[in-house]
Design an enzyme around this catalytic site. Structure first.
Site, short mmCIF file in Angstrom:
data_model
loop_
_atom_site.label_atom_id
_atom_site.label_comp_id
_atom_site.label_asym_id
_atom_site.label_seq_id
_atom_site.Cartn_x
_atom_site.Cartn_y
_atom_site.Cartn_z
N GLN A 11 -4.56 -1.95 9.90
CA GLN A 11 -4.43 -3.24 9.22
C GLN A 11 -4.95 -4.36 10.13
O GLN A 11 -4.57 -4.44 11.30
CB GLN A 11 -2.97 -3.48 8.81
CG GLN A 11 -2.75 -4.69 7.94
CD GLN A 11 -3.39 -4.58 6.54
OE1 GLN A 11 -3.55 -3.49 5.99
NE2 GLN A 11 -3.79 -5.70 5.98
N LYS A 56 0.84 -1.21 0.00
CA LYS A 56 0.00 0.00 0.00
C LYS A 56 0.87 1.26 0.00
O LYS A 56 0.62 2.22 -0.72
CB LYS A 56 -0.94 -0.01 1.22
CG LYS A 56 -2.05 -1.06 1.11
CD LYS A 56 -2.81 -1.30 2.41
CE LYS A 56 -3.79 -2.47 2.23
NZ LYS A 56 -4.52 -2.83 3.45
N ASP A 70 -10.89 2.58 4.51
CA ASP A 70 -11.13 1.14 4.34
C ASP A 70 -12.64 0.85 4.28
O ASP A 70 -13.04 -0.26 3.95
CB ASP A 70 -10.55 0.36 5.53
CG ASP A 70 -9.33 -0.45 5.15
OD1 ASP A 70 -9.17 -0.76 3.95
OD2 ASP A 70 -8.53 -0.76 6.05
#
Ligand code: GUN
Length: 289
Positions: free
Chosen positions: A96, A52, A119
């Site tokens: 994450q 990312k 997200d």
């Protein structure tokens, strides 16, 4: 069979983002910034976050990783989230997953400000997605919709079978494919670990989206000839010689002779997740604050 090249489609999106960021830079504007919180040292999570950050570098987007120890308390993690919520130079951030056992993921996600939740995991964003309202769509499902559009896979009136009901992929994917506000307008069946005879459903599918995290789960005798397969799995398997490789949830070699189109692993859905995340970050940047 047509190989759905997620790497190429993702690179095209990243190039477009790069151009937009160059324009911002040329006109003296602030540059968008994405931050990832990485807790512990799970090798897969480290690799995903690394990919990312690399994509951010490619586009000129600013990025940072906040690396925290696996032993961190929920309270301390929440303080980092509060800081990022308040930091005006951070447009979007992600935590994450998975998180260590002492931390309640739902409690943590709830604290991310919905306007920075790139997200799309916050209940507000997921609720808006369900209602067809403007929101951040979770990066993997968002990337898959972009890939289906890019390859002009027909979806209207088609039967889509989603295998796997995770909060991150299967459940949002089933919603997006059935909506009429999006491109899809498909009829959706959501299969999961308790479904009796999954083949009965997958054999009827025009499009199968498989996301259950089991290597080579989807076999040739489970797929209708000419179907399109989107493989979300990323499984590391060990070869007989002790080396290891990444493989998807679909038996790619066997399905090559059955499908009309399929995503490879790696190089299919993975890169599109990253494109989805960066698109969301750019959206967060442009949103009125
Ligand atoms: N773990 C696996 N996939 C994802 C993702 O898309 N976002 C985050 N934050 N964690 C993940």
């Amino acid at each position: 069979m047509i190989v759905i090249d997620g790497k190429k489609a993702s690179d095209e999106i990243l190039s477009e983002i790069k151009i937009q960021i160059e324009h911002l830079s040329a006109s003296g504007k602030r540059i968008p910034r994405l931050v990832a919180i990485l807790v512990g040292d799970n090798p897969a999570s480290k690799a995903y976050v690394g990919a990312k950050m690399k994509a951010c570098e490619k586009t000129g987007m600013l990025s940072d990783v906040i690396q925290l120890p696996a032993s961190i308390s929920e309270q301390d993690l929440k303080q980092h989230i509060q800081q990022l919520n308040e930091d005006e130079t951070t447009d979007g951030f992600i935590v994450q997953l998975p998180l260590p056992a002492q931390i309640n993921e739902n409690e943590v996600i709830k604290l991310i400000h919905p306007s920075k939740d790139v997200d799309g995991f916050h209940p507000e964003n997921l609720g808006k997605m369900l209602l067809g309202q403007d929101c951040f769509i979770p990066a993997t499902p968002y990337g898959i919709t972009k890939l289906i559009e890019h390859y002009q896979v027909p979806t209207q009136g088609k039967h889509v079978v989603v295998v796997g009901r995770s909060n991150i992929v299967g459940t949002p994917m089933s919603v997006l494919m059935s909506r009429n506000q999006t491109f899809a307008n498909a009829t959706v069946t959501l299969c999961h670990s308790k479904t009796d005879d999954i083949s009965k459903y997958t054999l009827q599918a025009d499009i199968i989206i498989v996301a259950i995290g089991k290597a080579h789960y989807l076999k040739a005798n489970m797929v209708k000839p000419g179907a399109v397969v989107i493989d979300v799995g990323i499984n590391r398997i060990t070869n007989v010689d002790g080396t290891s490789k990444l493989t998807g949830d679909a038996d790619y070699e066997a399905l090559k002779n059955v499908c009309s189109m399929m995503t490879p692993v790696p190089g299919g859905v993975g890169p599109m997740t990253i494109a989805g995340l960066l698109l969301n970050t750019l959206k967060a940047y442009h949103a009125e604050k």
